[in-house]
Design an enzyme around this catalytic site. Structure first.
Site, PDB file in Angstrom:
ATOM      1  N   ARG A  83     -97.514 -44.274  -1.122  1.00 44.56           N
ATOM      2  CA  ARG A  83     -97.062 -45.326  -0.208  1.00 44.56           C
ATOM      3  C   ARG A  83     -98.158 -45.843   0.708  1.00 44.56           C
ATOM      4  NH1 ARG A  83     -92.354 -41.965   1.639  1.00 44.56           N
ATOM      5  NH2 ARG A  83     -92.808 -40.470  -0.006  1.00 44.56           N
TER       6      ARG A  83
ATOM      7  N   GLU B   7     -93.398 -30.745   3.611  1.00 40.03           N
ATOM      8  CA  GLU B   7     -92.071 -30.278   4.024  1.00 40.03           C
ATOM      9  C   GLU B   7     -91.301 -29.755   2.813  1.00 40.03           C
ATOM     10  OE1 GLU B   7     -90.698 -33.962   5.803  1.00 40.03           O
ATOM     11  OE2 GLU B   7     -89.447 -32.814   7.169  1.00 40.03           O
TER      12      GLU B   7
HETATM   13  O1  PRP Z   1     -97.108 -35.183   6.777  1.00 39.66           O
HETATM   14  P1  PRP Z   1     -96.664 -34.575   5.480  1.00 39.66           P
HETATM   15  O2  PRP Z   1     -95.745 -33.402   5.679  1.00 39.66           O
HETATM   16  O3  PRP Z   1     -97.835 -34.206   4.624  1.00 39.66           O
HETATM   17  O4  PRP Z   1     -95.782 -35.640   4.684  1.00 39.66           O
HETATM   18  C1  PRP Z   1     -96.138 -36.987   4.559  1.00 39.66           C
HETATM   19  C2  PRP Z   1     -96.329 -37.393   3.121  1.00 39.66           C
HETATM   20  O5  PRP Z   1     -95.115 -37.228   2.380  1.00 39.66           O
HETATM   21  C3  PRP Z   1     -94.832 -38.433   1.655  1.00 39.66           C
HETATM   22  O6  PRP Z   1     -95.434 -38.465   0.422  1.00 39.66           O
HETATM   23  P2  PRP Z   1     -94.944 -37.563  -0.809  1.00 39.66           P
HETATM   24  O7  PRP Z   1     -95.673 -36.259  -0.757  1.00 39.66           O
HETATM   25  O8  PRP Z   1     -93.464 -37.505  -0.812  1.00 39.66           O
HETATM   26  O9  PRP Z   1     -95.537 -38.302  -2.069  1.00 39.66           O
HETATM   27  P3  PRP Z   1     -95.207 -39.706  -2.786  1.00 39.66           P
HETATM   28  O10 PRP Z   1     -95.525 -40.796  -1.795  1.00 39.66           O
HETATM   29  O11 PRP Z   1     -96.150 -39.714  -3.933  1.00 39.66           O
HETATM   30  O12 PRP Z   1     -93.757 -39.688  -3.175  1.00 39.66           O
HETATM   31  C4  PRP Z   1     -95.434 -39.498   2.536  1.00 39.66           C
HETATM   32  O13 PRP Z   1     -95.661 -40.704   1.821  1.00 39.66           O
HETATM   33  C5  PRP Z   1     -96.695 -38.864   3.022  1.00 39.66           C
HETATM   34  O14 PRP Z   1     -97.776 -39.034   2.123  1.00 39.66           O
HETATM   35  N1  ADE Z   2     -88.608 -37.576   5.891  1.00 39.72           N
HETATM   36  C1  ADE Z   2     -89.523 -38.163   5.112  1.00 39.72           C
HETATM   37  N2  ADE Z   2     -89.318 -39.414   4.632  1.00 39.72           N
HETATM   38  C2  ADE Z   2     -90.260 -40.007   3.855  1.00 39.72           C
HETATM   39  N3  ADE Z   2     -91.405 -39.427   3.499  1.00 39.72           N
HETATM   40  C3  ADE Z   2     -91.627 -38.191   3.968  1.00 39.72           C
HETATM   41  N4  ADE Z   2     -92.673 -37.366   3.801  1.00 39.72           N
HETATM   42  C4  ADE Z   2     -92.406 -36.224   4.450  1.00 39.72           C
HETATM   43  N5  ADE Z   2     -91.218 -36.279   5.064  1.00 39.72           N
HETATM   44  C5  ADE Z   2     -90.719 -37.501   4.771  1.00 39.72           C
END
Ligand code: PRP
Ligand code: ADE
Length: 200
Positions: free
Chosen positions: A81, A118
């Site tokens: 994202r 998380e």
């Molecule tokens: O601060 P954190 O605990 O590290 O979480 C934040 C990350 O989690 C989500 O990505 P995700 O890992 O879900 O990957 P994606 O965007 O590829 O679905 C979000 O887009 C961040 O990159």
């Molecule tokens: N609550 C949340 N929503 C979207 N992205 C995340 N990445 C980690 N926590 C998230």
């Protein structure tokens, strides 16, 4: 991994944009999806923000205004994202865009950093020749929760000798179990998460 308080999270409303109606518009444009991708997670879905040109532009504009005169030559976007905001910001401030990708997606020589989420563990990779020592970098992503992802991004950039000026996210949680210190780097955040279920 070093864990610490939320000391380096800076919210736009407390840093020059207090009462700016664009922040409320951004907040309203986020969709909250409960229990995605697992029970207990209130997922902050920014794809609904992207559907509204005015709000999407306002989001990019706020970041561009903040970073345009900071000598930044690299905008590093976190897959997936961070890719949705990073290139527009990079073009507007005259910087290159460097994708930080999930494992085995980049074809060239890479360096890797693992991190905790998380909801699991993951790894980010960067092309080793994409950034030169001494370059000033901004890291962009949609959400900061524990900060694990941003810490991995910072470590990748610092391993090649870049100076990470700041990280920037649209949404930031204030307190998260297992929160990581970001090696002293500030994170600039536009809004707090939406708590209500406005999904479906
Ligand atoms: O601060 P954190 O605990 O590290 O979480 C934040 C990350 O989690 C989500 O990505 P995700 O890992 O879900 O990957 P994606 O965007 O590829 O679905 C979000 O887009 C961040 O990159
Ligand atoms: N609550 C949340 N929503 C979207 N992205 C995340 N990445 C980690 N926590 C998230």
């Amino acid at each position: 991994m070093h864990r610490d308080s939320a000391e380096n999270r800076m919210y736009a409303a407390e840093n020059g944009l207090n009462g700016d109606p664009r922040l409320e518009a951004i907040h309203q444009a986020i969709r909250v999806v409960p229990d995605f991708p697992k029970p207990g997670i209130m997922f902050q879905d920014i794809t609904t923000l992207l559907l509204d040109h005015k709000v999407f532009k306002a989001t990019v504009d706020i970041f561009v205004y903040r970073y345009k005169d900071r000598g930044i030559s690299v905008v590093a976007g976190v897959e997936a994202r961070g890719f949705m905001f990073g290139p527009s910001i990079a073009l507007a401030i005259g910087a290159k865009f460097v994708p930080l990708r999930k494992p085995r997606k980049l074809p060239g020589k890479v360096i890797s950093e693992a991190y905790e989420l998380e909801y699991g563990t993951d790894c980010l990779e960067m092309h080793i020749d994409a950034v030169q020592p001494g370059e000033r970098a901004l890291v962009i992503d949609d959400v900061v929760a524990t900060g694990g992802t941003l810490s991995a991004a910072i470590r990748l950039l610092e391993r090649v000798g870049a100076d990470v000026v700041e990280c920037a996210c649209v949404i930031g949680l204030r307190e998260v179990k297992g929160q990581c210190r970001l090696n002293g780097k500030p994170v600039y955040i536009l809004i707090e998460p939406r708590l209500v279920d406005n999904c479906c």
